[in-house]
Every structure is written in C-alpha cells, then in structure tokens.
Design an enzyme around this catalytic site. Structure first.
Site, PDB file in Angstrom:
ATOM      1  N   ARG A 206      -2.708  24.341 -34.957  1.00 50.92           N
ATOM      2  CA  ARG A 206      -3.263  23.834 -33.699  1.00 50.92           C
ATOM      3  C   ARG A 206      -4.690  24.324 -33.444  1.00 50.92           C
ATOM      4  O   ARG A 206      -5.280  23.971 -32.427  1.00 50.92           O
ATOM      5  CB  ARG A 206      -2.372  24.241 -32.516  1.00 50.92           C
ATOM      6  CG  ARG A 206      -1.187  23.331 -32.275  1.00 50.92           C
ATOM      7  CD  ARG A 206      -0.645  23.508 -30.864  1.00 50.92           C
ATOM      8  NE  ARG A 206      -1.629  23.174 -29.853  1.00 50.92           N
ATOM      9  CZ  ARG A 206      -1.602  23.610 -28.594  1.00 50.92           C
ATOM     10  NH1 ARG A 206      -0.634  24.419 -28.203  1.00 50.92           N
ATOM     11  NH2 ARG A 206      -2.520  23.254 -27.724  1.00 50.92           N
ATOM     12  N   LYS A 207      -5.225  25.109 -34.351  1.00 48.71           N
ATOM     13  CA  LYS A 207      -6.567  25.640 -34.126  1.00 48.71           C
ATOM     14  C   LYS A 207      -7.634  24.625 -34.519  1.00 48.71           C
ATOM     15  O   LYS A 207      -7.358  23.616 -35.166  1.00 48.71           O
ATOM     16  CB  LYS A 207      -6.754  26.949 -34.895  1.00 48.71           C
ATOM     17  CG  LYS A 207      -5.766  28.036 -34.470  1.00 48.71           C
ATOM     18  CD  LYS A 207      -5.881  28.347 -32.981  1.00 48.71           C
ATOM     19  CE  LYS A 207      -5.018  29.526 -32.546  1.00 48.71           C
ATOM     20  NZ  LYS A 207      -3.590  29.221 -32.484  1.00 48.71           N
ATOM     21  N   GLY A 208      -8.879  24.912 -34.148  1.00 44.69           N
ATOM     22  CA  GLY A 208      -9.970  23.969 -34.355  1.00 44.69           C
ATOM     23  C   GLY A 208     -10.221  23.649 -35.813  1.00 44.69           C
ATOM     24  O   GLY A 208     -10.573  22.526 -36.170  1.00 44.69           O
TER      25      GLY A 208
END
Length: 376
Positions: A185-187
């Site tokens: 879910r991180k950038g």
C-alpha cells in the site's frame, strides 16, 4: 450491496517494466538477498532521500529494529514514540528490549507534538522515534532541538514518506536514521520490503552485518583472492531484501515522480469536493512540506457515527477504513497513558481510496458515495 466493481482502498502500480527487471534477475542467477540489484537500489535510493547510505531490509519493521539495535537501545531504556501510527513502530521498541513512551499528536497533521515529547523526557529516555503520519513529516527542527538539548538520538519512521519533503529536505534525511516501507500500500512497492538510511556510515555498516546473521553479506566477499571464512561475533538476523524485490524497487523508483503526481491530483480533487462539506474535515498539508499522500484520511465530525458511515460507504462498493492506531490504547502496551488528541482522532478518522491508479470516474464515484452516505 453495489453491483459495480469495487473502488479499492490501495493498489500498487506495476507492469511490464517490473516483469522485465525480474526476468533480468532470473537470468543473472542471483535471486537471494543483498545482491547486485539490492546494491544498485541502495545507491539510487540514498540519493533520492538525500542520505549518504542506504540498506535494504525485508520490511520496515526490521529496519526499525535494526536501527534501534545499532543506536544501542537496551532493556531499561525509554524511547519516545509518536502515538498515531501502526503499532510496528512501538513493537520495534519492545523487540529491542526498551519501553515505548507515546507522545500525543497535533490535531491537524497528526504527527507528534513537540510539547508532548518534551514533557515525557526522563533520565531513562535515550531517543525520539518520530513518525511521518500518512507520509507527511512532523516538526523535525523542533524534534532535533529537543534531542540535542537532552542528548538523545532522533529516528524518523518514514514508512509512508517516500517522495515527501520538509522545508525542501527529503523525508529520510531529517534524523540520525530513517526507516522506509515498501509494503503493497506504500507509494513505491515490491509487495514487501524496507530500507534503513543514514548519513552515518558506522550505523549502516553495523546494520548491514546484523541483517545478515552478524557477518558481511556474500557479495562483499566476491572476487577475493583468498578463501574468506566469515566469523560470527554478535547475534544477527536474516533481514535481507531479495534481489527479485530489489529489481522491482529499481523500476518503482523510476516511477516515483509520476506516482506522486497522480496521488497529488487525486488529493486535490478530494480537497475541492470535501473541504466545505459539513461533517468532514480534510487532511492538512502544511505549506513548508510536500505530502506524498500515501493515504487520504478524512476527519468525521464528533456527532457522526464514523463506523456506521464507513459501512454505508462500503455497501456501495467503495472501500474505506479507519485511519491508523492510537498506539497507547493497544493492550500490548499496557494502556498506561492518556493521550486525548490521538484517542479522539482514532475514533473519528476515515481513510478513503488513495492510489495512483484511480481514474477520474472512480474519484467521482468516491466523492459521490461519501457525500451521499453522510447523514442529512
């Protein structure tokens, strides 16, 4: 329930470029951890975040733990931790044998309040572990002043902060050490993974040994004219990132500017739609910072049942969730503190879909669904 395809809360942006990079690793024959692809990514990532050194790790939790280990944290120590965070932050302190002491947060940007931090310093305090909540850095000049005043180290939990800045300085360069996450879910993401970064060569060199069972990684012994036989002098761990993941991360780093631009465009549309809507407050981006928008979190008015609102939104096929944790309320930490700001926001925050793949139609649908779900 809606018959439409769901609008997901988070989603990675990956494609043929990542597959080609993985194929290259397959052809190289080095799939294990701490190999050539890891070293390439470490060099590039250190430049991106403005530090001299970077070490890839299996995840952000292992990066946090390694950082605490090389900073010398031991049983009996206290570490001041920003309260509003996924409990991996506090867990790392416990895993290192120390006690997390949680600082209350700003009501608008949710990072640790320097006044709260200062009030918690005791003779047992050894450092400050400050969290970039949803990716936006906290008040690092103030944190540094407190750390220097009391002889403490400063550690940045930059799990969500790739691409963020504080007074033009990149997240990751704001403390003695910083830890990043490459979770799905991180950038930028390889599904899992993390990094520990610092300007201090001694800290990263020590962490590099610890993340490979206490010895130098195999790649450092390649090309030796002798037969090097490593010796084990301290307890280490297997916290290495695989070269398959590192290959993905090298492509993700190329994508970072476009991914940030896409997320910022979505955040702008959400701001315009929700900033004057009764019952909701939009997240604040401070003018001296660049927010990477790892998450977009609305604050629901106290008179509205946040949980019921979330269920109504989910019924229409739009994913949503609570923001993150008021860590001090989790039973594992003993519930010994009262932090009213963090506890209040834990009960009122609502995260809505935020990722770089959202289409204009999906953003319209999120806006319409959230607006319609609010009580009239």
């Amino acid at each position: 329930m809606s018959n439409q395809e769901p609008v997901v809360l988070g989603q990675p942006t990956v494609g043929d470029e990542e597959l080609a990079a993985v194929a290259e690793v397959f052809r190289s024959g080095w799939l294990a951890g701490a190999g050539p692809a890891c070293r390439r990514f470490e060099e590039r990532f250190a430049k991106t975040v403005g530090t001299a050194h970077a070490l890839t790790t299996s995840n952000c939790g292992s990066a946090l733990f390694l950082g605490l280990r090389v900073l010398g944290v031991k049983p009996g120590d206290e570490v001041i931790v920003g309260d509003y965070t996924f409990p991996a932050t506090g867990h790392a302190v416990l895993q290192a044998g120390a006690t997390p002491v949680f600082a209350d947060i700003h009501p608008d940007v949710w990072s640790a309040d320097p006044v709260s931090i200062e009030s918690l310093v005791t003779p047992r305090t050894v450092g400050i572990l400050a969290v970039d909540v949803a990716g936006q850095p906290g008040d690092f000049d103030e944190y540094r002043a407190i750390a220097d005043k009391h002889g403490l180290w400063l550690f940045e939990d930059a799990a969500c902060a790739a691409g963020a800045t504080y007074k033009t300085r990149p997240a990751g360069s704001l403390a003695d050490l910083a830890a990043f996450s490459f979770h799905g879910r991180k950038g930028i993401t390889a599904g899992e993974g993390g990094a520990l970064v610092s300007d201090r060569e001694d800290l990263i060199a020590h962490a590099r040994k610890l993340h490979t069972y206490g010895i130098e990684p195999a790649i450092t012994r390649e090309g030796s004219g002798a037969l090097p036989i490593p010796e084990f002098h301290e307890l280490g761990y297997n916290f290495r990132l695989s070269d398959v993941q590192a290959a993905i991360m090298n492509v993700q780093l190329d994508r970072l500017p476009d991914l940030l631009s896409a997320r910022r465009s979505v955040a702008k549309r959400y701001h315009e739609a929700f900033e004057n809507l009764p019952g909701l407050d939009v997240p604040v981006e401070l003018p001296d910072r660049e927010h990477p928008w790892q998450a977009y979190i609305l604050t629901v008015a106290p008179e509205i049942d946040r949980d019921a609102l979330a269920l109504r939104i989910r019924e229409q096929g739009v994913q949503c969730n609570f923001g993150t944790y008021a860590s001090h309320l989790q039973p594992i930490y003993g519930k010994k503190q009262t932090l009213p700001v963090s506890a209040d926001l834990f009960a009122r925050h609502l995260a809505i879909p935020m990722h770089a793949n959202l289409t204009d139609d999906q953003v319209d649908r999120v806006i319409g669904t959230v607006s319609a779900a609010l009580p009239s």
